[in-house]
Design an enzyme around this catalytic site. Structure first.
Site, PDB file in Angstrom:
ATOM      1  N   ASP A 206     -22.780 -64.251   7.379  1.00  0.00           N
ATOM      2  CA  ASP A 206     -24.235 -64.362   7.481  1.00  0.00           C
ATOM      3  C   ASP A 206     -24.671 -65.819   7.482  1.00  0.00           C
ATOM      4  O   ASP A 206     -25.556 -66.218   8.235  1.00  0.00           O
ATOM      5  CB  ASP A 206     -24.914 -63.635   6.313  1.00  0.00           C
ATOM      6  CG  ASP A 206     -25.068 -62.146   6.587  1.00  0.00           C
ATOM      7  OD1 ASP A 206     -25.337 -61.388   5.632  1.00  0.00           O
ATOM      8  OD2 ASP A 206     -24.926 -61.733   7.757  1.00  0.00           O
TER       9      ASP A 206
ATOM     10  N   THR B  20     -18.801 -49.092  -1.107  1.00  0.00           N
ATOM     11  CA  THR B  20     -17.483 -48.748  -1.640  1.00  0.00           C
ATOM     12  C   THR B  20     -16.527 -49.933  -1.630  1.00  0.00           C
ATOM     13  O   THR B  20     -15.469 -49.880  -2.243  1.00  0.00           O
ATOM     14  CB  THR B  20     -16.835 -47.626  -0.810  1.00  0.00           C
ATOM     15  OG1 THR B  20     -16.618 -48.120   0.510  1.00  0.00           O
ATOM     16  CG2 THR B  20     -17.749 -46.410  -0.745  1.00  0.00           C
TER      17      THR B  20
ATOM     18  N   ARG C  19     -16.409 -54.363   5.875  1.00  0.00           N
ATOM     19  CA  ARG C  19     -16.319 -53.832   4.526  1.00  0.00           C
ATOM     20  C   ARG C  19     -17.559 -52.990   4.246  1.00  0.00           C
ATOM     21  O   ARG C  19     -18.676 -53.468   4.398  1.00  0.00           O
ATOM     22  CB  ARG C  19     -16.235 -54.992   3.544  1.00  0.00           C
ATOM     23  CG  ARG C  19     -15.665 -54.610   2.213  1.00  0.00           C
ATOM     24  CD  ARG C  19     -15.341 -55.828   1.411  1.00  0.00           C
ATOM     25  NE  ARG C  19     -16.549 -56.450   0.883  1.00  0.00           N
ATOM     26  CZ  ARG C  19     -16.522 -57.308  -0.123  1.00  0.00           C
ATOM     27  NH1 ARG C  19     -15.376 -57.631  -0.685  1.00  0.00           N
ATOM     28  NH2 ARG C  19     -17.630 -57.867  -0.553  1.00  0.00           N
TER      29      ARG C  19
ATOM     30  N   ASP D  69     -22.192 -64.618   1.489  1.00  0.00           N
ATOM     31  CA  ASP D  69     -21.630 -63.940   2.657  1.00  0.00           C
ATOM     32  C   ASP D  69     -21.407 -64.993   3.729  1.00  0.00           C
ATOM     33  O   ASP D  69     -22.347 -65.463   4.365  1.00  0.00           O
ATOM     34  CB  ASP D  69     -22.600 -62.849   3.133  1.00  0.00           C
ATOM     35  CG  ASP D  69     -22.016 -62.045   4.286  1.00  0.00           C
ATOM     36  OD1 ASP D  69     -21.395 -62.634   5.194  1.00  0.00           O
ATOM     37  OD2 ASP D  69     -22.183 -60.812   4.284  1.00  0.00           O
TER      38      ASP D  69
END
Lengths: 271, 274
Positions: free
Chosen positions: B259, B161, B157, B256
């Site tokens: 991560d 944006t 991703r 995330d």
């Protein structure tokens, strides 16, 4: 009637002999590769001080099952995992240790323990095949960081192209264990090592693990990165020029481990 | 002397009072900087389940504790991995529960019984992971279904944006004949999932043969995916109330996931993790 039986008998035996002949001709189409002997291996080890080859007694049986074209996916995975675990333990054994004095239930002893915390160890896998190492990696070092670099080999040119990476921000401070099941031309590994170098990782802190390698690949890596370590389970004798596959090799490790073998690759077509 | 003392005490009182008022203001301010997100109510969840017949949410009593450990910003990496693996295992077992079964008669040590077993062999099941985070599912997947095929699609991703970008795929050749379990820990906008499903569709995979697993999702993502692919099944551990527009992260969410699971959290984001 006896004549007819005799004729049938002769025909059958003719048929049988031609069948046996044909079968043996068919088998002879496939070459029989012999592994390197002790002398050649010792020469290689003398030439490259930072190369370790796992003792044959550990790897013979397991590698044999992995190489076998008849081995199904489940057995392939089980045996690959065993071998991967052996390689990882070997890599960790070479990491610097610190000495303390500790206490057992009966008294004190000299403790030698790996100098680094779990998070200071980073497994960097060269996607897609290198990912197979991560399952055992996380069992051995549950708190390790994991970095990933996607490099795909263009099937026509055999040249690697870099596609993507995700590495820990502080990787230059970590002990890096780079993993890829096969080391053939050494082009993909070289690309990955250059990426690590750009991130500030020192050569001495890199150990490269591979199941099967060959002399050309090993030479190429040590020429450009003489201070890193390489640990391999076996060095294969041949790198087939046209396909850049090792022989006898394993075939396409990623396809066999992840079960994405194309039907054209199965039964008969040894790469 | 008495007058001075009383003046002194008054001053002290004033100082104390203003200090308390200031610290109260400061506490309120810091409390308000970090939002407190409340989970969806039973009614809202029922509405969602009624709207989407192919949506399955795991039972709360099974997931509450585990999800709490996963969400907690203070969980270390080992705890995070252990709890993620537990929840992933539960999701996988749930997915297998939905796969078609075949009836046969088998024999126990004491006598015959009606056996209902999954109709497909291991290799006919394909776990498709949306790299990089989806790979976290593969650890447990190979423990449950040792012989499963594994497909991988790399979609990243764009952080600015929020548009998904396709990088790479490796799928089994005969995937159109297999039962697919598509895995990705988070379902936010639904952009990445939608792209992956499109790729599967191009390979000839039928929607009815796809089960999509995720740990945490939101209504927007679920609506988008079901609108484009109404016949797939989605199994999620929890539906979060909010999708933060500017960054397209779920809230309270997990942060995330990739991560945190792989240990590539950048140090400066740890403190501000939403």
């Amino acid at each position: 009637m006896f004549k007819n039986l005799l004729r049938i008998g002769v025909n059958l035996s003719l048929f049988n002999t031609t069948y046996v002949l044909c079968k043996s001709i068919k088998d002879e189409k496939l070459p029989h590769y012999h592994f390197l002997n002790e002398q050649d291996l010792n020469k290689l080890l003398k030439k490259h001080q930072n190369l370790s080859i796992i003792d044959r007694s550990y790897t013979e049986h397991i590698l044999s099952i992995i190489r076998d074209i008849e081995t199904d996916t489940v057995e392939f995975r089980k045996n690959s995992d065993r071998l991967i675990r052996i390689l990882i333990e070997q890599a960790i054994s070479q990491i610097e240790k610190k000495k303390h004095v500790k206490q057992s239930p009966l008294g004190y002893y000299d403790a030698h323990e790996v100098k680094f915390e779990d998070e200071e160890i980073c497994f960097v896998s060269i996607l897609r095949s290198g990912n197979a190492f991560l399952f055992e990696g996380l069992k051995a070092v549950s708190g390790a960081s994991i970095g990933q670099i996607l490099i795909q080999r263009n099937e026509d040119t055999a040249l690697p192209s870099y596609l993507f990476q995700k590495l820990p921000a502080n990787i230059k401070d970590q002990q890096v264990i780079l993993m890829d099941p096969m080391l053939a031309t050494g082009n993909s590994a070289t690309l990955a090592l250059r990426i690590l170098k750009n991130q500030g990782v020192k050569q001495e802190n890199i150990t490269f693990l591979t199941l099967v390698s060959c002399e050309q690949g090993i030479e190429k890596l040590f020429r450009e990165f003489p201070k890193m370590k390489i640990i391999t389970a076996q060095v294969d004798p041949i790198l087939l020029k046209d396909f850049n596959y090792l022989a006898p090799g394993i075939g396409n490790f990623g396809d066999r481990y992840f079960g994405t073998i194309k039907k054209s690759q199965q039964s008969g077509q040894q790469q | 002397m008495f007058k001075n003392l009383s003046k002194f005490v008054c001053c002290l009182g004033l100082v104390n009072g203003t200090q308390m008022a200031c610290s109260q203001l400061q506490n309120d301010h810091s409390y308000n900087r970090m939002q407190h997100y409340n989970f969806l109510s039973q009614d809202q969840l029922h509405n969602l389940l009624n709207k989407h017949k192919n949506l399955f949410i795991l039972r709360e009593n099974q997931t509450q504790h585990i999800l709490s450990m996963i969400r907690d910003v203070n969980s270390d990496i080992v705890t995070f991995r252990q709890n993620s693996d537990r929840l992933i295992r539960i999701l996988l077992e749930q997915a297998l529960a939905h796969i078609e079964k075949k009836n046969s008669i088998k024999q126990s040590p004491l006598g015959f019984y009606d056996a209902n077993q999954v109709k497909f062999s291991d290799q006919e099941i394909c776990i498709v992971s949306i790299l990089r985070s989806g790979n976290a599912f593969l650890n447990e997947a190979l423990k449950v279904i040792q012989g499963a095929s594994i497909g991988q699609i790399l979609i990243q991703r764009n952080e600015e944006t929020s548009m998904p970008k396709y990088f790479f795929e490796k799928l089994p050749e005969n995937i159109n004949e297999q039962q697919i379990i598509l895995v990705d820990p988070m379902l936010g906008t639904g952009g990445s999932a939608s792209m992956a499903l499109k790729i599967l569709q191009n390979y000839g995979v039928k929607q009815e043969n796809i089960i999509f697993l995720n740990l945490v999702s939101c209504e927007q993502g679920l609506n988008k995916v079901f609108k484009e692919y109404p016949k797939i099944k989605i199994i999620t551990a929890q539906v979060d109330p909010i999708l933060i527009k500017e960054i397209n992260y779920l809230a309270p969410g997990i942060g995330d996931f990739g991560d945190r699971y792989f240990g590539t959290v950048k140090k400066h984001t740890r403190a501000e993790q939403v």
